[in-house]
Design an enzyme around this catalytic site. Structure first.
Site, PDB file in Angstrom:
ATOM      1  N   ASP A  67      20.653  92.070  33.894  1.00 11.23           N
ATOM      2  CA  ASP A  67      20.839  91.088  34.964  1.00 11.23           C
ATOM      3  C   ASP A  67      21.106  91.759  36.312  1.00 11.23           C
ATOM      4  O   ASP A  67      21.312  92.974  36.390  1.00 11.23           O
ATOM      5  CB  ASP A  67      21.981  90.110  34.613  1.00 11.23           C
ATOM      6  N   ASN A 136      34.090  83.992  28.107  1.00 10.04           N
ATOM      7  CA  ASN A 136      33.596  82.660  27.748  1.00 10.04           C
ATOM      8  C   ASN A 136      32.440  82.746  26.748  1.00 10.04           C
ATOM      9  O   ASN A 136      31.758  81.767  26.500  1.00 10.04           O
ATOM     10  CB  ASN A 136      33.158  81.899  29.005  1.00 10.04           C
ATOM     11  N   HIS A 138      29.676  84.547  27.111  1.00  7.65           N
ATOM     12  CA  HIS A 138      28.351  84.773  27.691  1.00  7.65           C
ATOM     13  C   HIS A 138      27.777  86.145  27.285  1.00  7.65           C
ATOM     14  O   HIS A 138      28.513  87.067  26.956  1.00  7.65           O
ATOM     15  CB  HIS A 138      28.342  84.554  29.210  1.00  7.65           C
ATOM     16  N   GLU A 143      25.416  81.925  30.610  1.00  8.21           N
ATOM     17  CA  GLU A 143      26.718  81.282  30.484  1.00  8.21           C
ATOM     18  C   GLU A 143      26.669  80.206  29.399  1.00  8.21           C
ATOM     19  O   GLU A 143      25.574  79.825  28.946  1.00  8.21           O
ATOM     20  CB  GLU A 143      27.100  80.643  31.835  1.00  8.21           C
TER      21      GLU A 143
HETATM   22  P1  PGA Z   1      33.030  93.471  30.990  1.00 11.12           P
HETATM   23  O1  PGA Z   1      31.921  92.348  31.106  1.00 11.12           O
HETATM   24  O2  PGA Z   1      32.454  94.550  30.145  1.00 11.12           O
HETATM   25  O3  PGA Z   1      33.285  93.903  32.391  1.00 11.12           O
HETATM   26  O4  PGA Z   1      34.220  92.836  30.337  1.00 11.12           O
HETATM   27  C1  PGA Z   1      31.264  91.920  29.963  1.00 11.12           C
HETATM   28  C2  PGA Z   1      30.478  90.675  30.252  1.00 11.12           C
HETATM   29  O5  PGA Z   1      30.944  89.837  31.040  1.00 11.12           O
HETATM   30  O6  PGA Z   1      29.398  90.509  29.679  1.00 11.12           O
END
Ligand code: PGA
Length: 246
Positions: A67, A136, A138, A143
């Protein structure tokens, strides 16, 4: 979906890096999908170390990122272009012609999504997809509610994601929208490695592993995947087996 639990973050990161290195050993021209965030930093550090001291070459591999923020120039310090360059692509022997990150400033973002999806198809699809997981649930910037049949597209980020990612933006707010590879695109990867570390991921991990397969918990889709594996440290695994998944 098999879950492997490691005593700590470093052990988890080393195990994922070993899988990536093994796939490269078997097939140097493998096609990878890679995440950003805090979680994969240990894996990137370990792969860079293997490149520097053990002769691991990534020169024939192809890399796609999951992304990028919409509207963020590739040289913006919070862009995923910069993250990947500083933490991985700029530190290994990756071939720039085989490194793909969605262009958040493309004049026609819809066309950029199509172009990205086509580039993945032209590369023969993804062999190994490495993912983090949001609090959450995702994956990528898919999301809760993201359709399982979605492709690379423009998405709205949830308030919680924007707040968590605010730390990368100093005085600015995190952008409202992003380009993300879709759920179906992720699902078609031959192998999926999902990484989670820390107690703030324990709830999402339990919901993904022990709850129903549901678009409200994007990572739960991986339960239907024939070759998906979770790499967890003990904190991220701490809600498993407690019957707390919703
Ligand atoms: P993080 O993000 O590794 O910074 O916790 C993971 C994500 O949101 O997919």
């Amino acid at each position: 979906m098999r879950a492997r639990v490691f005593p700590d973050y470093e052990a988890m990161s080393a195990a994922v890096a070993d899988v990536v290195a093994r796939r490269l050993g078997e097939e140097p021209s493998s096609v990878f999908m890679l995440p950003t965030g805090i979680t994969p930093l240990g894996m990137y550090r370990r792969l860079v170390e293997m490149h520097r001291s053990e002769g691991l070459s990534l020169a024939d591999a192809t890399f796609f990122n999951l992304d990028e923020y919409l509207g963020l120039a590739p040289d913006h310090r919070a862009s995923y272009h910069v993250y990947m360059k500083e933490n991985f692509y700029g530190l290994i022997d990756a071939d720039a012609a085989r490194v793909f990150v969605p262009d958040g400033t493309a004049p026609d973002p819809e066309a950029e999504c199509e172009r990205y999806e086509e580039a993945i198809s032209e590369a023969g699809g993804i062999e190994v997809c490495v993912l983090g997981i949001g609090r959450n649930g995702h994956i990528g910037f898919n999301e809760p509610g993201a359709p399982f049949d979605s492709r690379t597209r423009i998405v709205e980020l949830s308030e919680s994601t924007r707040n968590i990612n605010a730390a990368d933006f100093e005085a600015e707010r995190a952008p409202q929208r992003a380009i993300t590879v879709g759920m179906a695109t992720i699902f078609e990867s031959r192998e999926v490695l999902l990484l989670a570390s820390g107690t703030n991921k324990a709830g999402a991990v339990a919901a993904a592993v022990e709850g129903d397969v549901s678009e409200s918990v994007p990572a739960s889709m991986l339960k239907s995947h024939p070759n998906a594996e979770l790499f967890l440290d003990e904190d991220a695994a701490s809600d498993l087996g407690r019957g707390v998944a919703g």
